[in-house]
Enzyme design. Structure first.
Site, PDB file in Angstrom:
ATOM      1  N   LYS A  25       0.836  -1.202   0.000  1.00 47.34           N
ATOM      2  CA  LYS A  25       0.000   0.000   0.000  1.00 47.34           C
ATOM      3  C   LYS A  25       0.875   1.258   0.000  1.00 47.34           C
ATOM      4  O   LYS A  25       0.660   2.161  -0.801  1.00 47.34           O
ATOM      5  CB  LYS A  25      -0.924  -0.014   1.219  1.00 47.34           C
ATOM      6  CG  LYS A  25      -2.013   1.050   1.158  1.00 47.34           C
ATOM      7  CD  LYS A  25      -2.820   1.104   2.444  1.00 47.34           C
ATOM      8  CE  LYS A  25      -3.725  -0.093   2.617  1.00 47.34           C
ATOM      9  NZ  LYS A  25      -5.035   0.085   1.989  1.00 47.34           N
ATOM     10  N   ARG A  95      -3.457   2.824   8.396  1.00 47.89           N
ATOM     11  CA  ARG A  95      -3.713   1.548   7.730  1.00 47.89           C
ATOM     12  C   ARG A  95      -2.471   0.677   7.670  1.00 47.89           C
ATOM     13  O   ARG A  95      -1.358   1.165   7.553  1.00 47.89           O
ATOM     14  CB  ARG A  95      -4.158   1.782   6.284  1.00 47.89           C
ATOM     15  CG  ARG A  95      -5.462   2.518   6.139  1.00 47.89           C
ATOM     16  CD  ARG A  95      -5.662   2.829   4.658  1.00 47.89           C
ATOM     17  NE  ARG A  95      -6.786   3.701   4.436  1.00 47.89           N
ATOM     18  CZ  ARG A  95      -8.008   3.284   4.115  1.00 47.89           C
ATOM     19  NH1 ARG A  95      -8.246   1.996   3.974  1.00 47.89           N
ATOM     20  NH2 ARG A  95      -8.981   4.133   3.937  1.00 47.89           N
ATOM     21  N   GLY A 104      -7.608  -7.602   4.116  1.00 49.92           N
ATOM     22  CA  GLY A 104      -8.462  -7.597   5.304  1.00 49.92           C
ATOM     23  C   GLY A 104      -7.894  -8.317   6.514  1.00 49.92           C
ATOM     24  O   GLY A 104      -8.570  -8.441   7.527  1.00 49.92           O
ATOM     25  N   MET A 106      -5.274  -7.479   8.344  1.00 50.49           N
ATOM     26  CA  MET A 106      -4.692  -6.620   9.383  1.00 50.49           C
ATOM     27  C   MET A 106      -5.571  -5.384   9.576  1.00 50.49           C
ATOM     28  O   MET A 106      -6.565  -5.223   8.910  1.00 50.49           O
ATOM     29  CB  MET A 106      -3.269  -6.274   9.006  1.00 50.49           C
ATOM     30  CG  MET A 106      -2.363  -7.502   9.056  1.00 50.49           C
ATOM     31  SD  MET A 106      -0.677  -7.120   8.636  1.00 50.49           S
ATOM     32  CE  MET A 106      -0.785  -6.570   6.981  1.00 50.49           C
ATOM     33  N   ARG A 339      -2.842  -1.859  -6.418  1.00 50.34           N
ATOM     34  CA  ARG A 339      -1.973  -3.029  -6.251  1.00 50.34           C
ATOM     35  C   ARG A 339      -2.284  -4.009  -7.375  1.00 50.34           C
ATOM     36  O   ARG A 339      -3.328  -3.906  -8.023  1.00 50.34           O
ATOM     37  CB  ARG A 339      -2.200  -3.690  -4.893  1.00 50.34           C
ATOM     38  CG  ARG A 339      -3.611  -4.197  -4.716  1.00 50.34           C
ATOM     39  CD  ARG A 339      -3.839  -4.787  -3.333  1.00 50.34           C
ATOM     40  NE  ARG A 339      -5.249  -5.090  -3.171  1.00 50.34           N
ATOM     41  CZ  ARG A 339      -5.841  -5.269  -2.004  1.00 50.34           C
ATOM     42  NH1 ARG A 339      -5.160  -5.169  -0.890  1.00 50.34           N
ATOM     43  NH2 ARG A 339      -7.114  -5.572  -1.928  1.00 50.34           N
ATOM     44  N   HIS A 460     -15.074  -9.142   0.942  1.00 51.67           N
ATOM     45  CA  HIS A 460     -14.027  -9.994   1.507  1.00 51.67           C
ATOM     46  C   HIS A 460     -14.116 -11.419   0.970  1.00 51.67           C
ATOM     47  O   HIS A 460     -13.141 -11.995   0.484  1.00 51.67           O
ATOM     48  CB  HIS A 460     -14.146  -9.983   3.033  1.00 51.67           C
ATOM     49  CG  HIS A 460     -13.163 -10.865   3.697  1.00 51.67           C
ATOM     50  ND1 HIS A 460     -13.478 -12.156   4.082  1.00 51.67           N
ATOM     51  CD2 HIS A 460     -11.868 -10.683   4.017  1.00 51.67           C
ATOM     52  CE1 HIS A 460     -12.421 -12.708   4.623  1.00 51.67           C
ATOM     53  NE2 HIS A 460     -11.427 -11.829   4.599  1.00 51.67           N
ATOM     54  N   SER A 776      17.048 -42.733 -14.302  1.00 53.22           N
ATOM     55  CA  SER A 776      15.877 -41.961 -13.891  1.00 53.22           C
ATOM     56  C   SER A 776      15.930 -41.868 -12.369  1.00 53.22           C
ATOM     57  O   SER A 776      15.935 -42.894 -11.682  1.00 53.22           O
ATOM     58  CB  SER A 776      14.594 -42.656 -14.344  1.00 53.22           C
ATOM     59  OG  SER A 776      13.490 -41.931 -13.867  1.00 53.22           O
ATOM     60  N   CYS A 846      11.690 -39.298 -11.876  1.00 54.37           N
ATOM     61  CA  CYS A 846      10.317 -39.805 -11.877  1.00 54.37           C
ATOM     62  C   CYS A 846       9.717 -39.863 -10.476  1.00 54.37           C
ATOM     63  O   CYS A 846       8.621 -40.368 -10.290  1.00 54.37           O
ATOM     64  CB  CYS A 846      10.229 -41.158 -12.568  1.00 54.37           C
ATOM     65  SG  CYS A 846      11.196 -42.430 -11.764  1.00 54.37           S
ATOM     66  N   TYR A 866      14.730 -34.859 -19.016  1.00 58.69           N
ATOM     67  CA  TYR A 866      13.284 -34.788 -18.838  1.00 58.69           C
ATOM     68  C   TYR A 866      12.903 -34.927 -17.377  1.00 58.69           C
ATOM     69  O   TYR A 866      13.703 -35.359 -16.543  1.00 58.69           O
ATOM     70  CB  TYR A 866      12.580 -35.880 -19.663  1.00 58.69           C
ATOM     71  CG  TYR A 866      12.792 -37.280 -19.146  1.00 58.69           C
ATOM     72  CD1 TYR A 866      11.951 -37.822 -18.167  1.00 58.69           C
ATOM     73  CD2 TYR A 866      13.832 -38.062 -19.626  1.00 58.69           C
ATOM     74  CE1 TYR A 866      12.151 -39.091 -17.665  1.00 58.69           C
ATOM     75  CE2 TYR A 866      14.045 -39.344 -19.140  1.00 58.69           C
ATOM     76  CZ  TYR A 866      13.201 -39.853 -18.158  1.00 58.69           C
ATOM     77  OH  TYR A 866      13.403 -41.106 -17.657  1.00 58.69           O
TER      78      TYR A 866
HETATM   79  C1  PEP Z   1      10.832 -43.199  -6.437  1.00 62.62           C
HETATM   80  O1  PEP Z   1      11.299 -43.877  -5.533  1.00 62.62           O
HETATM   81  O2  PEP Z   1      11.079 -42.001  -6.572  1.00 62.62           O
HETATM   82  C2  PEP Z   1       9.942 -43.807  -7.431  1.00 62.62           C
HETATM   83  C3  PEP Z   1       9.487 -43.099  -8.443  1.00 62.62           C
HETATM   84  O3  PEP Z   1       9.536 -45.080  -7.201  1.00 62.62           O
HETATM   85  P1  PEP Z   1       8.405 -45.489  -6.159  1.00 62.62           P
HETATM   86  O4  PEP Z   1       7.734 -44.253  -5.704  1.00 62.62           O
HETATM   87  O5  PEP Z   1       7.505 -46.391  -6.919  1.00 62.62           O
HETATM   88  O6  PEP Z   1       9.193 -46.184  -5.113  1.00 62.62           O
END
Ligand code: PEP
Ligand code: MG
Length: 902
Positions: A25, A95, A104, A106, A339, A460, A776, A846, A866
């Site tokens: 503000k 304020r 809202g 404070m 804002r 609000h 992975s 993963c 990836y």
């Molecule tokens: C992991 O361990 O990150 C994984 C993807 O395998 P899980 O969760 O199946 O053990």
């Protein structure tokens, strides 16, 4: 040290960049003054003073008193009025305002500087006694509740009683005499509760108000809001002391809140509410239902035109949608706040796209403006379009103002506290209130949807719910709520606490009973902006999917392949032919119970067709894209019954004595199954399982390829920890795969790789990469094993490690957001080592972290190829990957980060 910053008469000591110190503000007021907009004069006490206050046992810095005094004199000079003057008094608002908007949460005190002398001065100067005493009663009321902590309800009740007595609806209809009476009543109430007179000295009032604003930073509602919104690292609140301008000075006055674009849809239309003859809090509190800006254009065309100009100036200046508060005092416009406006997720995309197309911002900036949450909220439900019209008509009980789109269903609950209680028992609730106030945020947060009887689109309830993308209907005036009885009457229907309601926030319709909901199609702007993100990002985004259905859905969300297909999940249920679920469960149970290689082989023969069919479906869904299939990583004990009757039944079905089943179940028992006979250890001890799975994958791939489906199978071994182990697995995999390929006389490319889930694997990644063609990172297990935190049990104490108010050892749950310092260091090391051996090593992630924005950015920085995320998180990863490129560019520009090879 400088703690106070002045603004007024076109001069400012602060500017719009100083949000951390002046709060949003304060920075906005300084900046608007700086660019020549009409802003009342005032000064801002910095957040640093608030920080000092709390770090020194609630003491002000010693310089503060003198700085406030000097700035007050300057304000008096600029305005030509004096605080407490009995002829023409200066009145100020006090304020709060921190660096991040906390609507809202404070405190605010208005009309400060009034006392029994100056109120007379104000009455004379304005020629309006009623107005002066209305301002005074508001001040006494606010001061008593905010600064002293007297119960707001009791003060409100006195006002309500007076209106009932006079038989009037609006505050503006109360005559001066009665207001005087009310002020006297408030003051004697004040004295009866505190034993002291209500303060007459404006200095005492001012310091009381400053202290109250600071205190509100640590008030329960503000602390809850920061926790819910994950706001950390701020110094505190600033205090803005600003000359009062009056929207309640007559019918040529008023007050309003407006947005430069529609915060629900993002459309480029001026959007807002205006109340004639009212003070600012009346609009935000939603006590009176305001008029649309269109109406204001008719009633005050000149001021409206000026406001339109301000809208343009501010939007061009800030290059973002602004949320502004303004007051008109006797036909003169004053801007009180600007804002960055909170907006719905759909509006976020629409505004980002439009502003980039208008040339206000670049495409990169458009992408930077999208938050992971915006994407999640885009996919909020709507009323199932297949619901019959007459069913809807039958169930419709009311219509209100459609404040936040989306639909929600749950049990009606009439208090925020109970909403929290019910939700903690796993109930879905709709919070129903006359209006909401900041005390209600906890209950609002857990509710599926919010319904209020009063208020407009900037009340609000609407503002807070919009920030969360939560379905909300306000201003539903037909609701007759009885809090004491926990029920309401609506157009002849009685709804008790616990009765189911369905809300359609897009239409503003309230339905009785449960109506099915469906997920919406994201707006066009979503695909456009996500398309821009896709062009920028370097990381590929795959998905974790175990069924053809999930794979198809993930592809729709933009997945570019499967990064993890957990084959053991296929044993639970046959998603394509549910009636076959029992057969596949039995086959896996028979395989587990088998106590000889032959018996196991027989059971595996039964499993093979199921697995092959699953893989065919997945390859088809991912036609043209890579699919990483992880061989079984089993919690075997979870697949067999532990109760005697079920054990007997299983024994009968697979034709073995019940003792065999019991013995096997006992053998499978492990004290710590997370570190037990799992992962590739199973394939090492029972190679026939590996053989069956590889056979199913390769036969499915060949089948698909023959039908023109492009397949890129990647066979992945979980939980490896040694080069020799990897070698055994790889050889076994290739032996089976190559024989099938040769027998079929086809060419089929496939990769053999591993998950990196153990610190040892990461440490000797160079050796493992001699054999593995890809890595992975299974960061769920890698976090577990690196930190020694059990995935199953850490939930009991980990919250304390993450809670800032408790131990606060980690900033985030390491199973949700990657621990970059520890686990991340192993990942960096493993990638570097792995690529030394195999420069083209393909690397991905993963674990759950593949769908968490900060973790995805880390994956980009360490040069992964990836990330793989669950289907609904795929867009979050796509966006984070693009943002990572932009962040990298900016830090390279600043010479902070070297280029990473990918
Ligand atoms: C992991 O361990 O990150 C994984 C993807 O395998 P899980 O969760 O199946 O053990
Ligand atoms: Mg794992």
């Amino acid at each position: 040290m400088k703690y106070v910053y002045f603004f007024g008469a076109g001069k400012t000591e602060g500017n719009g960049q100083m949000k951390d110190v002046l709060g949003g503000k304060g920075a906005g007021l300084a900046e608007m003054t700086r660019i020549g907009l009409p802003v009342p004069a005032g000064f801002t006490i910095s957040t640093e003073a608030c920080d000092f206050y709390f770090r020194h046992g609630r003491k002000y810095p010693k310089e503060l008193a003198a700085q406030v005094k000097a700035n007050l004199s300057r304000l008096e000079k600029v305005t030509g009025k004096k605080l407490g003057d009995v002829r023409d008094p200066l009145l100020v608002s006090v304020r709060s305002g921190s660096a991040r908007s906390m609507p809202g949460m404070m405190e605010t005190i208005l009309n400060l500087g009034l006392n029994s002398g100056s109120v007379e001065g104000l009455a004379k100067k304005t020629g309006n006694e009623r107005f002066a005493y209305d301002a005074y009663r508001r001040f006494v009321q606010m001061y008593s509740s905010v600064v002293i902590g007297l119960p707001k309800d009791e003060l409100e009740a006195k006002l309500r009683d007076l209106k009932n007595y006079l038989n009037v609806k609006d505050d503006t209809q109360i005559p001066a005499e009665n207001l005087k009476e009310l002020v006297r009543d408030y003051k004697s109430y004040f004295k009866s509760k505190t034993g002291k007179e209500f303060p007459e000295d404006p200095q005492e009032q001012l310091w009381g108000a400053i202290g109250a604003v600071f205190e509100s930073w640590m008030g329960e509602k503000a602390v809850t809001y920061r926790r819910v919104e994950k706001i950390t690292g701020l110094l505190g609140t600033a205090v803005n002391v600003v000359q009062m301008v009056f929207g309640n000075a007559g019918d040529d006055s008023g007050t309003g809140v407006c947005f430069t674009r529609d915060p629900s849809t993002g459309a480029k239309v001026f959007f807002g509410d205006f109340l004639i003859n009212a003070q600012g809090e009346d609009v935000v509190a939603g006590i009176r239902t305001p008029m649309h800006l269109r109406e204001m254009a008719k009633r005050m065309p000149r001021v409206y035109k000026q406001l339109e100009k301000v809208r343009e100036t501010l939007e061009r200046h800030y290059r973002d949608m602004q949320d502004m508060e303004f007051t008109v005092e006797n036909g003169k416009l004053y801007m009180l706040q600007t804002r960055t406006g909170k907006r719905s997720p759909a509006a976020t995309f629409q505004i980002a796209m439009d502003m980039a197309n208008e040339g206000l911002i670049t495409r990169e900036q458009a992408i930077e403006r999208i938050q992971p949450d915006d994407i999640e909220r885009l996919f909020y439900p709507v009323i199932d379009p297949s619901t019959k019209r007459d069913e809807l008509t039958k169930r419709k009980i009311a219509t209100g103002v459609n404040a936040v789109p989306g639909a929600a269903g749950g049990k009606a609950v009439f208090s925020a506290h109970e909403a929290e209680e019910w939700a903690s028992r796993g109930e879905k609730v709709i919070l129903v209130r006359r209006e909401t106030s900041p005390e209600d945020v906890g209950g609002m947060h857990v509710a599926q949807g919010i319904l209020t009887a009063t208020g407009g689109k900037t009340s609000h309830a609407a503002v807070v719910a919009r920030g969360w993308g939560k379905c909300c209907i306000v201003g539903c005036e037909v609701l007759d709520i009885d809090y004491a009885k926990k029920m309401m009457h609506v157009n002849g229907h009685s709804i008790a606490q616990g009765d189911w309601l369905t809300l359609d926030g897009s239409e503003g319709t309230v339905y009785e009973g449960e109506i099915p909901l469906a997920r919406p199609e994201p707006p066009k702007a979503y695909s456009v902006v996500m398309g821009w993100a896709d062009q920028i990002r370097k990381l590929r985004v795959r998905t974790n999917a175990d069924t053809p259905f999930d794979a198809r859905r993930a592809r729709e969300m933009g997945a570019e392949g499967i990064g993890l297909c957990r084959t053991e999940h296929m044993f639970f249920k046959d998603f394509e032919q549910p009636e076959k679920s029992i057969d596949r469960q039995l086959a896996i149970q028979e395989m587990i119970i088998a106590d000889s290689r032959e018996a196991r082989q027989r059971a595996l023969e039964k499993l093979l067709p199921f697995q092959r069919r699953d893989f065919i479906g997945i390859f088809e869904a991912m036609d043209g894209l890579p699919v990483t299939i992880r061989l079984i990583d089993p919690p075997l004990h979870e697949f067999v019954p532990h109760e005697r009757p079920q054990q007997e039944e299983l024994a009968r079905k697979i034709g073995v004595p019940v003792e065999t089943v019991i013995r096997r179940v006992e053998q499978l028992h492990e004290a710590n199954p997370m570190l037990g006979h799992r992962g590739c250890r199973l394939a090492i001890t029972y190679p026939e399982i590996l053989e069956m799975q590889v056979r199913a994958i390769i036969e499915a791939a060949i089948d698909c390829q023959k039908r023109g489906v492009k397949v890129f199978p990647e066979i992945m071994h979980p939980l490896t920890m040694a080069k020799k182990e990897m070698k055994i697995l790889e050889e076994a995999t290739r032996r089976v795969a190559d024989e099938i390929i040769a027998n079929n006389k086809v060419k089929l490319e496939y990769l053999v790789g591993t998950m990196i889930e153990l610190p040892r694997a990461a440490l000797i990644a160079d050796q493992i990469a001699e054999i593995a063609e890809f890595f992975s990172f299974g960061t769920n297990d890698l976090t577990q094993t690196t930190m020694g935190l059990s995935r199953d049990d850490a939930g009991r104490f980990l919250p304390e490690y993450v809670d800032e108010k408790k131990a606060g050892i980690f900033a985030a749950d390491p199973f949700q957001t990657l621990d970059q310092e520890g686990v991340g260091r192993l990942i960096r090391w493993a990638i570097e080592r792995g690529r030394k051996t195999r420069p083209k090593l393909k690397v991905g992630i993963c674990g759950e972290h593949g769908g968490d924005a900060p973790s995805v950015k880390f994956c980009h920085r360490v040069g992964m190829n990836y990330v793989s995320a669950s289907p609904f998180r795929v867009p979050i990863s796509r966006l984070a990957a693009a943002q990572a490129v932009m962040e990298e560019k900016s830090s390279q520009r600043n010479g902070k980060e070297p280029k990473v090879k990918r």
